[in-house]
Write a protein that holds these residues in place. Structure first.
Motif, PDB file in Angstrom:
ATOM      1  N   GLY A 221      -8.444   2.134  -5.223  1.00 28.27           N
ATOM      2  CA  GLY A 221      -9.529   2.290  -4.255  1.00 28.27           C
ATOM      3  C   GLY A 221      -9.085   3.203  -3.136  1.00 28.27           C
ATOM      4  N   ALA A 222      -9.933   3.292  -2.124  1.00 26.53           N
ATOM      5  CA  ALA A 222      -9.631   4.171  -0.992  1.00 26.53           C
ATOM      6  C   ALA A 222      -8.988   3.358   0.131  1.00 26.53           C
ATOM      7  N   GLY A 223      -8.995   3.933   1.327  1.00 21.61           N
ATOM      8  CA  GLY A 223      -8.378   3.264   2.476  1.00 21.61           C
ATOM      9  C   GLY A 223      -8.956   1.877   2.729  1.00 21.61           C
ATOM     10  N   GLU A 224     -10.287   1.710   2.486  1.00 23.45           N
ATOM     11  CA  GLU A 224     -10.910   0.402   2.750  1.00 23.45           C
ATOM     12  C   GLU A 224     -10.297  -0.666   1.851  1.00 23.45           C
TER      13      GLU A 224
ATOM     14  N   VAL B  55       0.866  -1.189   0.000  1.00 22.64           N
ATOM     15  CA  VAL B  55       0.000   0.000   0.000  1.00 22.64           C
ATOM     16  C   VAL B  55       0.897   1.231   0.000  1.00 22.64           C
ATOM     17  N   ILE B  56       0.667   2.121  -0.962  1.00 26.07           N
ATOM     18  CA  ILE B  56       1.599   3.253  -1.124  1.00 26.07           C
ATOM     19  C   ILE B  56       0.871   4.610  -1.055  1.00 26.07           C
ATOM     20  N   PRO B  57       1.602   5.672  -0.749  1.00 25.77           N
ATOM     21  CA  PRO B  57       0.992   7.005  -0.604  1.00 25.77           C
ATOM     22  C   PRO B  57       1.061   7.816  -1.904  1.00 25.77           C
ATOM     23  N   TRP B  58       0.675   9.088  -1.788  1.00 30.60           N
ATOM     24  CA  TRP B  58       0.494   9.926  -2.973  1.00 30.60           C
ATOM     25  C   TRP B  58       1.656  10.871  -3.242  1.00 30.60           C
ATOM     26  N   ASN B  59       2.676  10.857  -2.384  1.00 35.14           N
ATOM     27  CA  ASN B  59       3.721  11.874  -2.563  1.00 35.14           C
ATOM     28  C   ASN B  59       4.771  11.513  -3.617  1.00 35.14           C
ATOM     29  N   PHE B  60       5.077  10.199  -3.736  1.00 40.98           N
ATOM     30  CA  PHE B  60       5.996   9.731  -4.793  1.00 40.98           C
ATOM     31  C   PHE B  60       5.378   8.474  -5.408  1.00 40.98           C
TER      32      PHE B  60
ATOM     33  N   ILE C 247       3.796  18.263   9.103  1.00 36.44           N
ATOM     34  CA  ILE C 247       2.887  19.161   8.380  1.00 36.44           C
ATOM     35  C   ILE C 247       2.684  18.654   6.955  1.00 36.44           C
ATOM     36  N   PHE C 248       3.717  18.056   6.391  1.00 35.43           N
ATOM     37  CA  PHE C 248       3.648  17.506   5.036  1.00 35.43           C
ATOM     38  C   PHE C 248       3.278  18.587   4.020  1.00 35.43           C
ATOM     39  N   GLY C 249       3.903  19.736   4.205  1.00 30.79           N
ATOM     40  CA  GLY C 249       3.690  20.863   3.302  1.00 30.79           C
ATOM     41  C   GLY C 249       4.934  21.731   3.313  1.00 30.79           C
TER      42      GLY C 249
ATOM     43  N   GLU D 196       6.812   2.230   6.676  1.00 29.12           N
ATOM     44  CA  GLU D 196       7.606   3.447   6.474  1.00 29.12           C
ATOM     45  C   GLU D 196       6.636   4.604   6.687  1.00 29.12           C
ATOM     46  N   LEU D 197       6.781   5.288   7.825  1.00 30.26           N
ATOM     47  CA  LEU D 197       5.732   6.228   8.238  1.00 30.26           C
ATOM     48  C   LEU D 197       6.233   7.678   8.228  1.00 30.26           C
ATOM     49  N   GLY D 198       5.679   8.473   9.087  1.00 35.23           N
ATOM     50  CA  GLY D 198       5.958   9.915   9.032  1.00 35.23           C
ATOM     51  C   GLY D 198       7.324  10.313   9.575  1.00 35.23           C
TER      52      GLY D 198
ATOM     53  N   LYS E  18      -1.795  -1.459  -3.902  1.00 34.80           N
ATOM     54  CA  LYS E  18      -2.901  -0.483  -3.821  1.00 34.80           C
ATOM     55  C   LYS E  18      -2.294   0.918  -3.852  1.00 34.80           C
ATOM     56  N   PRO E  19      -2.452   1.642  -4.979  1.00 36.49           N
ATOM     57  CA  PRO E  19      -1.936   3.023  -5.028  1.00 36.49           C
ATOM     58  C   PRO E  19      -2.834   3.964  -4.223  1.00 36.49           C
ATOM     59  N   ALA E  20      -2.365   5.168  -3.976  1.00 38.02           N
ATOM     60  CA  ALA E  20      -3.175   6.142  -3.230  1.00 38.02           C
ATOM     61  C   ALA E  20      -4.328   6.636  -4.110  1.00 38.02           C
ATOM     62  N   GLU E  21      -5.384   7.009  -3.416  1.00 38.28           N
ATOM     63  CA  GLU E  21      -6.620   7.421  -4.082  1.00 38.28           C
ATOM     64  C   GLU E  21      -6.414   8.632  -5.003  1.00 38.28           C
ATOM     65  N   THR E  22      -5.549   9.570  -4.589  1.00 37.95           N
ATOM     66  CA  THR E  22      -5.415  10.803  -5.368  1.00 37.95           C
ATOM     67  C   THR E  22      -4.380  10.695  -6.491  1.00 37.95           C
TER      68      THR E  22
ATOM     69  N   VAL F 152      -6.565  -5.412   1.273  1.00 34.13           N
ATOM     70  CA  VAL F 152      -5.322  -6.022   0.774  1.00 34.13           C
ATOM     71  C   VAL F 152      -4.486  -6.514   1.955  1.00 34.13           C
ATOM     72  N   VAL F 153      -4.311  -5.616   2.911  1.00 31.05           N
ATOM     73  CA  VAL F 153      -3.479  -5.916   4.080  1.00 31.05           C
ATOM     74  C   VAL F 153      -4.045  -7.116   4.854  1.00 31.05           C
ATOM     75  N   GLY F 154      -5.371  -7.168   4.951  1.00 30.05           N
ATOM     76  CA  GLY F 154      -6.022  -8.176   5.804  1.00 30.05           C
ATOM     77  C   GLY F 154      -6.265  -9.499   5.106  1.00 30.05           C
TER      78      GLY F 154
ATOM     79  N   ALA G 289       3.728  -4.458   3.012  1.00 25.99           N
ATOM     80  CA  ALA G 289       4.635  -3.304   3.015  1.00 25.99           C
ATOM     81  C   ALA G 289       3.767  -2.058   2.887  1.00 25.99           C
ATOM     82  N   PHE G 290       3.922  -1.147   3.818  1.00 31.49           N
ATOM     83  CA  PHE G 290       3.071   0.055   3.826  1.00 31.49           C
ATOM     84  C   PHE G 290       3.930   1.302   3.947  1.00 31.49           C
ATOM     85  N   THR G 291       3.625   2.310   3.153  1.00 30.77           N
ATOM     86  CA  THR G 291       4.189   3.650   3.365  1.00 30.77           C
ATOM     87  C   THR G 291       3.020   4.614   3.472  1.00 30.77           C
TER      88      THR G 291
ATOM     89  N   ASP H  59      -6.020  21.878   3.502  1.00 30.39           N
ATOM     90  CA  ASP H  59      -6.715  22.246   4.752  1.00 30.39           C
ATOM     91  C   ASP H  59      -5.854  21.917   5.966  1.00 30.39           C
ATOM     92  N   ARG H  60      -5.193  20.764   5.885  1.00 28.16           N
ATOM     93  CA  ARG H  60      -4.357  20.323   7.015  1.00 28.16           C
ATOM     94  C   ARG H  60      -3.163  21.269   7.195  1.00 28.16           C
ATOM     95  N   ILE H  61      -2.553  21.661   6.068  1.00 31.23           N
ATOM     96  CA  ILE H  61      -1.400  22.570   6.144  1.00 31.23           C
ATOM     97  C   ILE H  61      -1.855  23.916   6.714  1.00 31.23           C
TER      98      ILE H  61
HETATM   99  P1  NDP Z   1      -2.629   7.557   4.658  1.00 29.90           P
HETATM  100  O1  NDP Z   1      -1.689   6.901   5.583  1.00 29.90           O
HETATM  101  O2  NDP Z   1      -4.085   7.501   4.956  1.00 29.90           O
HETATM  102  O3  NDP Z   1      -2.455   6.934   3.181  1.00 29.90           O
HETATM  103  C1  NDP Z   1      -1.424   6.110   2.728  1.00 29.90           C
HETATM  104  C2  NDP Z   1      -1.994   4.932   1.935  1.00 29.90           C
HETATM  105  O4  NDP Z   1      -2.707   4.045   2.801  1.00 29.90           O
HETATM  106  C3  NDP Z   1      -3.004   5.322   0.872  1.00 29.90           C
HETATM  107  O5  NDP Z   1      -2.909   4.426  -0.214  1.00 29.90           O
HETATM  108  C4  NDP Z   1      -4.319   5.128   1.605  1.00 29.90           C
HETATM  109  O6  NDP Z   1      -5.431   5.019   0.766  1.00 29.90           O
HETATM  110  C5  NDP Z   1      -4.051   3.860   2.360  1.00 29.90           C
HETATM  111  N1  NDP Z   1      -4.884   3.618   3.538  1.00 29.90           N
HETATM  112  C6  NDP Z   1      -5.648   4.483   4.249  1.00 29.90           C
HETATM  113  N2  NDP Z   1      -6.230   3.852   5.293  1.00 29.90           N
HETATM  114  C7  NDP Z   1      -5.817   2.556   5.239  1.00 29.90           C
HETATM  115  C8  NDP Z   1      -6.066   1.393   6.044  1.00 29.90           C
HETATM  116  N3  NDP Z   1      -6.828   1.453   7.127  1.00 29.90           N
HETATM  117  N4  NDP Z   1      -5.471   0.236   5.705  1.00 29.90           N
HETATM  118  C9  NDP Z   1      -4.671   0.158   4.628  1.00 29.90           C
HETATM  119  N5  NDP Z   1      -4.407   1.209   3.826  1.00 29.90           N
HETATM  120  C10 NDP Z   1      -4.962   2.401   4.130  1.00 29.90           C
HETATM  121  O7  NDP Z   1      -2.188   9.034   4.450  1.00 29.90           O
HETATM  122  P2  NDP Z   1      -3.111  10.269   3.941  1.00 29.90           P
HETATM  123  O8  NDP Z   1      -3.095  10.243   2.480  1.00 29.90           O
HETATM  124  O9  NDP Z   1      -4.441  10.239   4.609  1.00 29.90           O
HETATM  125  O10 NDP Z   1      -2.303  11.523   4.493  1.00 29.90           O
HETATM  126  C11 NDP Z   1      -2.503  11.954   5.839  1.00 29.90           C
HETATM  127  C12 NDP Z   1      -1.207  12.417   6.454  1.00 29.90           C
HETATM  128  O11 NDP Z   1      -0.308  11.323   6.497  1.00 29.90           O
HETATM  129  C13 NDP Z   1      -0.469  13.470   5.650  1.00 29.90           C
HETATM  130  O12 NDP Z   1      -0.894  14.731   5.980  1.00 29.90           O
HETATM  131  C14 NDP Z   1       0.950  13.233   6.046  1.00 29.90           C
HETATM  132  O13 NDP Z   1       1.240  13.925   7.223  1.00 29.90           O
HETATM  133  C15 NDP Z   1       1.010  11.756   6.307  1.00 29.90           C
HETATM  134  N6  NDP Z   1       1.580  10.997   5.185  1.00 29.90           N
HETATM  135  C16 NDP Z   1       2.848  10.552   5.325  1.00 29.90           C
HETATM  136  C17 NDP Z   1       3.441   9.868   4.303  1.00 29.90           C
HETATM  137  C18 NDP Z   1       4.829   9.381   4.431  1.00 29.90           C
HETATM  138  O14 NDP Z   1       5.427   8.950   3.457  1.00 29.90           O
HETATM  139  N7  NDP Z   1       5.394   9.432   5.615  1.00 29.90           N
HETATM  140  C19 NDP Z   1       2.775   9.620   3.024  1.00 29.90           C
HETATM  141  C20 NDP Z   1       1.404  10.098   2.994  1.00 29.90           C
HETATM  142  C21 NDP Z   1       0.875  10.764   4.047  1.00 29.90           C
HETATM  143  P3  NDP Z   1      -6.137   6.423   0.301  1.00 29.90           P
HETATM  144  O15 NDP Z   1      -5.175   7.076  -0.606  1.00 29.90           O
HETATM  145  O16 NDP Z   1      -7.343   6.032  -0.389  1.00 29.90           O
HETATM  146  O17 NDP Z   1      -6.412   7.183   1.562  1.00 29.90           O
END
Ligand code: NDP
Length: 490
Positions: free
Chosen positions: A226-229, A168-173, A401-403, A269-271, A195-199, A234-236, A244-246, A352-354
């Protein structure tokens, strides 16, 4: 630069003006709809639901993407589990050839991938063109090299692939995070459900096309949007052996709870809230460039961003003066313009968060500095921002802040710098600026951060492991260390 029009001499202007330099988009074809990529084919989602993915610089819809439900995720995991039998049994040199081929195709399609990354995510084209896409190709290239040398990677052990990896990957890279996860998994003989990020799903959809072009056996890579669900499904899924989650620390904790007791392998790999520490002997102009790159690169949507600047008190005055001057030269706007330094904020929600965190900084008494700059009328934007007079206890010094927002703090002695740098629940990265090699080593040993950059910042290389301590997660991606989570060692 002032330009003379029809023989009228130009009035000398003190500011240098750039002509627009937009990257062409006519070579890119984004489909109006994308299905799921399962078993080597694009298939309609069982859910029949779709969601829009939007260009954050214009707020226009780029495409409609399928939303995978439980049945869809199950189909993808089943396809991956079926493919695992033959993929893991392939001679390693043949697996390597597929991974090399993916790397070559990413290079061949680099321009298209860079434009789509910028359209979908808002990052400046010069970053997607020069950083994201070349590094994504480099990761596949690097891990292809390991595929038939796993016995050398883990001497005296017999490495075996695990099975299906749920990623599961995020939207920044988006493409780069995909590469960080898919490349080592495939090289080690695993199959993948991603699972790519929704945006930002579009470069993953192009990557599915790359997999087809590479004639990767069906089911080795499956992509469910898809979204977080969908991510949670996938994870479950019980047949997923490794996750592997970022992403955010909050979701990382949820996943850790969800997987407790299942025996699944997990890397998170988190914040981060990294300290970028500048000593009084640092070359200031170079440090200013490193600070700017550290926090304004990719609009600050970077987990390892140098979001806390710790500057030695004796040079705080001159350094901040130089830094503020440099901020006035950053160009904010159209991400497709090759001269843009700071692009669009990825989503309304992130903006909004920033904004909320910046308001909290002002309310808590920090001093805000933002350069004058015109922002486009449509889209989501935020000026490069700098806070001085920041207390360690304030939210802008503690929270990610992620901004494009920098919090500046000062210190007097190296011990104080270490104490302040480590005064955070995170531990992903840090920077040190000094001309003394011994001080770099002294600081690196004491700072609790997975990556420490010295006299540079935000440098990435596929051979180098990346990952955090504390609330920044665990496990490493990149390098030899990045293979370990994808193998069982007999
Ligand atoms: P999330 O952690 O919600 O999103 C990361 C990925 O996980 C996305 O693909 C997301 O899907 C998915 N996801 C969301 N909920 C679940 C779940 N319960 N189980 C499995 N996968 C899930 O980050 P956000 O996009 O909501 O960003 C929120 C904040 O997180 C940011 O403001 C920033 O501070 C931080 N962030 C940090 C990152 C990092 O690399 N350290 C990367 C991204 C965010 P979906 O896209 O649909 O939400």
């Amino acid at each position: 630069m002032a330009i003379a029009k029809r023989g009228v001499p130009a009035t000398p202007s003190p500011t240098f003006e750039y002509a627009p330099a937009p990257e062409a988009t006519d070579h890119v074809r984004i489909a109006s709809k994308y299905d799921l990529f399962v078993g080597g084919r694009f298939v309609r989602a069982h859910s029949r639901r779709r969601f829009a993915t939007v260009n954050p610089a214009t707020e226009e819809t780029l495409s409609e993407v399928a939303e995978a439900d439980e049945v869809d995720v199950d189909r993808a995991v089943t396809a991956a589990a079926d493919a695992f039998r033959s993929w893991s049994a392939l001679p390693a040199a043949r697996r390597a050839r597929y991974v090399f081929r993916i790397s070559r195709l990413i290079q061949e399609r680099a321009r298209e991938l860079a434009v789509v990354e910028t359209l979908d995510g808002g990052k400046p084209i010069k970053e997607s063109r020069d950083v994201d896409v070349p590094l994504a190709a480099a990761h596949f290239f690097y891990y292809a090299g390991w595929a038939d040398k796993l016995e050398w990677a883990f001497p005296n052990r017999r490495p075996r692939p695990l099975g299906v990896a749920g990623q599961v990957i995020p939207w920044n890279f988006p493409l780069l995070m995909l590469a960080w996860k898919v490349a080592p998994a495939l090289a080690a003989g695993n199959t993948v459900v991603l699972k790519p990020a929704e945006t930002t799903p579009l470069t993953a959809m192009l990557f599915a096309d790359v997999c087809q072009q590479a004639e990767l056996p069906p089911g080795v890579v499956n992509i469910v949007t898809g979204a977080g669900e969908t991510g949670a499904l996938v994870v479950g899924h019980p047949a997923v052996r490794k996750v592997a989650f970022t992403g955010s620390t909050e979701v990382g904790k949820l996943i850790q709870r969800q997987l407790a007791g299942t025996g699944k392998r997990l890397t998170l790999e988190l914040g981060g809230k990294a300290a970028n520490v500048v000593f009084d002997d640092a070359p200031l102009d170079q440090a200013v460039e490193g600070i700017v790159n550290g926090i304004y690169f990719n609009q600050g949507h970077v987990c390892c961003a140098g979001s806390r600047l710790l500057v030695q008190e004796s040079i705080a005055g001159p350094l901040l003066e130089k830094l503020k001057r440099r901020l006035t030269t950053l160009r904010v706007g159209d991400p497709l313009d090759k001269n843009t330094d700071v692009g669009a904020i990825n989503s309304r929600q992130q903006l909004d968060r920033i904004e909320a965190l910046v308001r909290s900084g002002v309310d808590e008494g920090a001093e805000l500095y933002q350069p004058e700059c015109a922002l486009p009328e449509r889209g989501w934007w935020f000026r490069p921002t700098l806070f001085t007079n920041v207390a360690q206890s304030s939210r802008i010094a503690r929270e990610e802040i992620f901004g494009p927002v920098l919090s500046v703090l000062t210190f007097r002695t190296p011990d104080e710098a270490v104490e302040k740098a480590n005064n955070t629940p995170y531990g992903l990265s840090a920077g040190v600026w000094t001309e003394k090699g011994s001080r770099i080593l002294w600081m690196a040993e004491r700072m609790r951060a997975g990556v420490v950059w010295a006299n540079t910042y935000n440098r990435f290389d596929p051979t180098s492991p990346f990952g955090g301590y504390k609330e920044s997660g665990f496990g490493r991606e990149g390098g030899l260390h990045g293979l370990a989570p994808y193998v069982e060692l007999a």
